[in-house]
Design an enzyme around this catalytic site. Sequence first.
Site, PDB file in Angstrom:
ATOM      1  N   GLU A  89       6.959   8.110  14.252  1.00  9.43           N
ATOM      2  CA  GLU A  89       7.248   7.486  12.948  1.00  9.43           C
ATOM      3  C   GLU A  89       8.179   8.364  12.109  1.00  9.43           C
ATOM      4  O   GLU A  89       9.040   7.864  11.396  1.00  9.43           O
ATOM      5  CB  GLU A  89       5.950   7.246  12.167  1.00  9.43           C
ATOM      6  N   THR A 136       4.302  -0.642  18.820  1.00  6.29           N
ATOM      7  CA  THR A 136       3.661   0.204  17.801  1.00  6.29           C
ATOM      8  C   THR A 136       2.450  -0.498  17.188  1.00  6.29           C
ATOM      9  O   THR A 136       1.460   0.142  16.846  1.00  6.29           O
ATOM     10  CB  THR A 136       4.655   0.622  16.699  1.00  6.29           C
ATOM     11  N   TRP A 150       0.862  -1.181   0.000  1.00  2.00           N
ATOM     12  CA  TRP A 150       0.000   0.000   0.000  1.00  2.00           C
ATOM     13  C   TRP A 150       0.899   1.232   0.000  1.00  2.00           C
ATOM     14  O   TRP A 150       2.052   1.167   0.413  1.00  2.00           O
ATOM     15  CB  TRP A 150      -0.942   0.004   1.201  1.00  2.00           C
ATOM     16  N   HIS A 196       4.678   5.107   6.928  1.00  2.00           N
ATOM     17  CA  HIS A 196       3.831   5.354   8.106  1.00  2.00           C
ATOM     18  C   HIS A 196       3.782   6.831   8.472  1.00  2.00           C
ATOM     19  O   HIS A 196       2.708   7.412   8.636  1.00  2.00           O
ATOM     20  CB  HIS A 196       4.341   4.531   9.305  1.00  2.00           C
ATOM     21  N   HIS A 222       6.480  -6.776  10.910  1.00  3.00           N
ATOM     22  CA  HIS A 222       7.858  -6.513  11.353  1.00  3.00           C
ATOM     23  C   HIS A 222       8.150  -7.201  12.693  1.00  3.00           C
ATOM     24  O   HIS A 222       9.247  -7.712  12.913  1.00  3.00           O
ATOM     25  CB  HIS A 222       8.098  -5.001  11.465  1.00  3.00           C
ATOM     26  N   ASP A 239       1.429  -3.574   9.284  1.00  2.00           N
ATOM     27  CA  ASP A 239       2.859  -3.562   8.940  1.00  2.00           C
ATOM     28  C   ASP A 239       3.714  -3.841  10.178  1.00  2.00           C
ATOM     29  O   ASP A 239       4.673  -4.600  10.135  1.00  2.00           O
ATOM     30  CB  ASP A 239       3.291  -2.172   8.433  1.00  2.00           C
ATOM     31  N   GLU A 240       3.348  -3.182  11.271  1.00  5.58           N
ATOM     32  CA  GLU A 240       4.138  -3.335  12.504  1.00  5.58           C
ATOM     33  C   GLU A 240       4.111  -4.793  12.957  1.00  5.58           C
ATOM     34  O   GLU A 240       5.115  -5.331  13.419  1.00  5.58           O
ATOM     35  CB  GLU A 240       3.600  -2.430  13.632  1.00  5.58           C
ATOM     36  N   GLU A 269       8.310  -3.100  17.876  1.00  5.14           N
ATOM     37  CA  GLU A 269       7.349  -3.352  16.800  1.00  5.14           C
ATOM     38  C   GLU A 269       6.007  -3.769  17.391  1.00  5.14           C
ATOM     39  O   GLU A 269       4.954  -3.375  16.910  1.00  5.14           O
ATOM     40  CB  GLU A 269       7.858  -4.424  15.834  1.00  5.14           C
ATOM     41  N   GLU A 291       8.647   1.323   6.522  1.00  4.68           N
ATOM     42  CA  GLU A 291       8.277   2.194   7.639  1.00  4.68           C
ATOM     43  C   GLU A 291       8.063   3.646   7.186  1.00  4.68           C
ATOM     44  O   GLU A 291       7.243   4.367   7.744  1.00  4.68           O
ATOM     45  CB  GLU A 291       9.371   2.163   8.714  1.00  4.68           C
TER      46      GLU A 291
END
Length: 397
Positions: A138, A232, A95, A179, A265, A261-262, A229, A176
């Site tokens: 971020e 977040t 995305w 973000h 990760h 995403d976090e 991670e 990242e």
Amino acid sequence: MAIELNALHFESKKCPSFGLPAAANRRSPKVFMASTLRSSSREVDNLKKPFSPPREVHIQVTHSMPHKKIEIFKSMEDWAEKNILVHLKPVEKCWQPQDFLPDPASEGFEEQVKELRNRAREIPDDYYVVLVGDMITEEALPTYQTMLNTLDGVRDETGASLTSWAVWTRAWTAEENRHGDLLNKYLYLSGRVDMKQIERTIQYLIGSGMDPRTENNPYLGFIYTSFQERATFISHGNTARLAKDHGDITLAQICGTIAADEKRHETAYTKIVEKLFEIDPDGTILAFADMMRKKISMPAHLMYDGRDDYLFEHFSAIAQRLGVYTAKDYADILEFLVARWNVEKLTGLSGEGQKAQHFICGLAPRIRKLEERAQGRAKEAAQKVPFSWIFDRELML
Ligand SMILES: [Fe+2]
Ligand SMILES: [Fe+2]
């Protein structure tokens, strides 16, 4: 927040505390918040230099991993390629911020912005303060890439190194980077916040850097990133939930997508530490205990807006009150990692390793107990504080 944990026989006399409300916070006795590490460090007064935010200085330890252990990370190269790089997403499948924002090249841009701003009007100030704090965190991404590249045996030696570790670090950074971009653009369009003050805070924060006390040591570094991670993931997940409660589905999607995403990760970093436990259980358990004794500092704990010397504490207090990121979450993350790495069942440890295991396994309940007590005190000591990010409007902590 900095409660002193001497009663728990932590190593440090002035144990910095994350997740533990501030019973003995000498800086801001009335403030109780979810996070930060202020003690076990000598705080240097705000020098008020044009580029110098409030700082803290503790003894900075470097290169604590024995040199021969670098070989462990070299020998993990192929493993990392097969097991860690698979957690990255190809760019074409990723995305991008633009997927969630009004399209400035489209006819309907102005109308879309208007709708975004109408939805934003329904959301309270305290939510915006937390979202701004998350965005600023971020946006200090250059600091985190630097931090990863301090780690012996895994750093990107050239800036375009082809080792699996370096490929991961660059691609992780690139993922990242979306973000902060997305949250920044959303907040800009919302019209609810003082962008110049926010931009100033970002500049201060990147200028101040951070020392998460990982000592160039990839054992400590990957334990830190595993923790962060997940932290977040939790906090973006909670801002998503609250946005939905306030009726803004698009904002909920924005925060939820970042949280996903976090999570990905987190999976990668916890897998690295899992592997380290397999290869070197003693070294890894000692590193885990060391990191937890020092406390996991929040990446943005040196944030400053040019005005509020306690900005991070104040932001954290709002995050705690809204349930976005709380002292309880800190204990939960610790418990999650203990289970994820099977810490309780580790065998064959040295005497020191067993002590570290015992310390880690008993820590979460002790943190929780302290937290409960501190919560009671926090309620009694509530106070109002202005936030420059929302044009100095005051919020109850
Ligand atoms: Fe992020
Ligand atoms: Fe992250």
